[in-house]
Design a protein around this motif. Structure first.
Motif, PDB file in Angstrom:
ATOM      1  N   SER A  95       0.780  -0.772   0.622  1.00 42.47           N
ATOM      2  CA  SER A  95       0.018   0.219  -0.266  1.00 42.47           C
ATOM      3  C   SER A  95       0.801   1.161  -0.282  1.00 42.47           C
ATOM      4  CB  SER A  95      -1.127  -0.215   1.281  1.00 42.47           C
ATOM      5  OG  SER A  95       0.011  -0.100   2.018  1.00 42.47           O
ATOM      6  N   TRP A  96       1.903   1.426  -0.949  1.00 41.59           N
ATOM      7  CA  TRP A  96       2.757   2.085  -1.172  1.00 41.59           C
ATOM      8  C   TRP A  96       2.400   3.339  -1.272  1.00 41.59           C
ATOM      9  CZ3 TRP A  96       5.520   3.574  -5.691  1.00 41.59           C
ATOM     10  CH2 TRP A  96       5.364   2.926  -6.457  1.00 41.59           C
ATOM     11  N   ALA A 100       4.275   9.837  -3.165  1.00 44.89           N
ATOM     12  CA  ALA A 100       5.360   9.835  -2.653  1.00 44.89           C
ATOM     13  C   ALA A 100       6.665  10.575  -3.682  1.00 44.89           C
ATOM     14  CB  ALA A 100       6.055   8.405  -1.843  1.00 44.89           C
ATOM     15  N   SER A 101       7.583  10.789  -3.051  1.00 44.79           N
ATOM     16  CA  SER A 101       8.698  11.166  -3.691  1.00 44.79           C
ATOM     17  C   SER A 101       9.211   9.731  -4.495  1.00 44.79           C
ATOM     18  CB  SER A 101       9.812  11.946  -3.347  1.00 44.79           C
ATOM     19  OG  SER A 101      10.613  10.853  -2.041  1.00 44.79           O
ATOM     20  N   ASP A 107      12.264   3.122  -2.170  1.00 39.98           N
ATOM     21  CA  ASP A 107      12.948   2.447  -1.195  1.00 39.98           C
ATOM     22  C   ASP A 107      11.877   1.919  -0.522  1.00 39.98           C
ATOM     23  OD1 ASP A 107      14.460   2.650   0.897  1.00 39.98           O
ATOM     24  OD2 ASP A 107      12.497   3.363   2.225  1.00 39.98           O
ATOM     25  N   TYR A 108      10.462   1.467  -1.276  1.00 34.79           N
ATOM     26  CA  TYR A 108       8.987   1.260  -0.841  1.00 34.79           C
ATOM     27  C   TYR A 108       9.352   0.198  -1.671  1.00 34.79           C
ATOM     28  CZ  TYR A 108       6.013   3.357   2.414  1.00 34.79           C
ATOM     29  OH  TYR A 108       5.321   4.784   3.184  1.00 34.79           O
TER      30      TYR A 108
END
Length: 517
Positions: A95-96, A100-101, A107-108
């Motif tokens: 569920s990232w 986001a950047s 990273d996720y």
């Protein structure tokens, strides 16, 4: 007007093939236009996941449970976590945040791959293994897609993707094998976008045909192949056309109704684009009467194509439906006659029957304008009371038990029954496919006193006289009756029902000097 019986064959075809939304989406209309950046990002995110039911089953509500490991527990799960801990964390990482950047997204994805690998090292059961491998493949796919579109030049992205997919293309588990083979096909699509070489195109072609052959009865695979062909066509229109034509020429080899329908649909899209239908449709209002005639002419042309399939005939029916809505009955009649006359040239029996059905039913609907509809039959609450509709404006809504139809019903609810000035309007809902759509939507109990619900059971003829007299194929569909019970409007869009009701109310008041209440 007397009742007309439908043949068993025709009515079965109506139930099996033809109850659908009147708004269809053309495959190539999307590709031929300017593709936005949102589409590109969407392709990057498009991992090969199970269907919605599989994907959403048993996903924990993270905000309401403190027992589940969060992202901060990553190191602990990787070092000494159990298989259950790894599964829970994978669902968190799945569920990232989409907004986001780019570094956060990467990273996720790295964490998802690491946790999936950890789960595979543990003593996990079959379902956990499936989840781990699918999550790893999906993460590698998205990682590679982001790298491709953002041009971050991370060679590890392609390596991880290829390694993750290649490792499981021959897995004994069908679900894992499916995800891996789709992953390999996606990899070939992106690689062709980079190189556009004949050799790479052949690899892509082989990957797509291989996954179709191995999962020929899986609609989920066809949906993902459709995404791949969209991407290919965006990069190379000729290559996309060539692949679709080959697929259409070979579909009988697969001996699969799913593949046949898929190949026919894509081939129909080519015919529709070549006829310039989408441009004419998009400008049908701006081009005036001349544009309306051009659109009707193209619809007639499409109806006469011997290789046309179900989706092409339904595209012609979309034009017919629109002409009915605007009461352009001359052009609508031309299309109906063409559908009937050209029906025999088609290869598939279902297409022949559907073409005849659209044409014949269209002519019968048009002939009903100004005629009286028999309001009688059985409802889910008992016998329909015709007296309830005497001297009242009435809406007859034909729906199917799908989400779009239920959404239309809710729109009607908002536009009509919540307005006190509409208290004199009667509403009759006819279910075309026998589905208990009203119960699912929680609407019958709410509106039982105001609306009548008729469910057609699919018998020959249907058990509702209204449907026998006024035949309908596509749902949703609305019919508007004046205070005399005569047809005032056919094929009324849900958004325009209130406008046409107001017109009838005003006309009735001017004529009788009183409200139809």
């Amino acid at each position: 007007m007397g009742k007309r019986r439908n043949s068993k064959k025709t009515h079965k075809l109506l139930k099996k093939k033809s109850i659908q939304s009147s708004d269809t989406v053309n495959f190539f209309s999307f590709v031929a236009g300017i593709v936005s950046s949102l589409f590109l990002i969407g392709i990057a995110y498009a991992g090969f996941r199970p269907n919605d039911v599989e994907e959403q089953a048993n996903i924990p509500v993270l905000a309401e449970s403190k027992r589940l490991p969060g992202i901060s527990d990553f190191e602990q799960v990787i070092t000494d976590g159990t298989a259950d801990d790894a599964v829970k964390l994978l669902k968190v990482l799945d569920s990232w945040p989409r907004q986001a950047s780019l570094p956060t997204k990467f990273d996720y994805l790295r964490k998802r791959i690491a946790v999936a690998n950890r789960l595979l090292e543990l003593d996990c059961d079959l379902s956990q293994r499936e989840l781990a491998i699918e999550s790893r493949l999906n993460a590698a796919s998205v990682f590679y897609g982001l790298d491709f579109f953002q041009e971050t030049n991370l060679p590890i992205a392609a390596e991880q993707f290829q390694e993750a997919a290649a490792a499981f293309v021959d897995d004994k588990n069908a679900r894992i094998r499916r995800a891996a083979q789709l992953g390999m096909a996606k990899l070939q699509v992106f690689e062709y976008a980079k190189q556009q070489s004949a050799e790479q195109l052949e690899l892509l072609r082989d990957s797509i045909f291989s996954v179709i052959e191995n999962f020929k009865d899986d609609p989920y695979v066809m949906d993902n192949v459709r995404i791949l062909i969209k991407r290919l066509t965006f990069d190379d229109m000729d290559a996309g056309r060539q692949l679709i034509r080959e697929m259409y020429g070979r579909y009988q080899e697969f001996d699969s109704a799913v593949v046949q329908a898929f190949a026919s649909e894509l081939h129909d899209s080519l015919l529709i684009v070549d006829a310039n239908y989408d441009d004419l449709w998009a400008n049908r209002w701006a081009n005036g009467l001349a544009g309306r005639q051009d659109l009707a002419d193209v619809a007639i042309q499409l109806s006469a194509h011997p290789e046309g399939g179900i989706s092409l005939i339904n595209k012609v029916a979309t034009t017919l439906s629109w002409l009915e809505q605007i009461h352009d009955f001359d052009r609508a009649t031309e299309i109906c006659n063409a559908l009937i006359e050209n029906a025999g040239i088609h290869k598939e029996t279902d297409v022949v029957e559907l073409s005849k059905q659209h044409g014949e039913f269209g002519l019968r609907r048009i002939s009903m304008v100004g005629q009286r509809v028999e309001i009688e039959g059985d409802t889910v609450h008992g016998k329909l009371d015709p007296a309830k509709y005497e001297d009242h404006i009435a809406i007859v809504v034909f729906l199917a038990s799908d989400a779009r139809s239920v959404k239309t019903m809710r729109r009607l609810l908002a536009n009509v029954t919540t307005d006190q000035s509409m208290s004199g309007v009667r509403v009759l809902v006819v279910s075309l496919d026998g589905g208990e759509f009203g119960e699912k939507a929680g609407i019958i109990s709410q509106l039982a006193a105001k609306w009548d619900f008729v469910v057609v059971d699919g018998s020959d003829p249907p058990n509702n006289p209204i449907l026998n007299q006024y035949p309908v194929i596509q749902a949703p569909h609305a019919l508007l009756l004046d205070h005399r019970g005569k047809v005032a409007r056919i094929n009324v869009p849900a958004a325009d029902i209130r406008t046409y009701i107001d017109e009838l109310v005003d006309a009735r008041r001017q004529q009788a000097g009183r409200s139809p209440d």
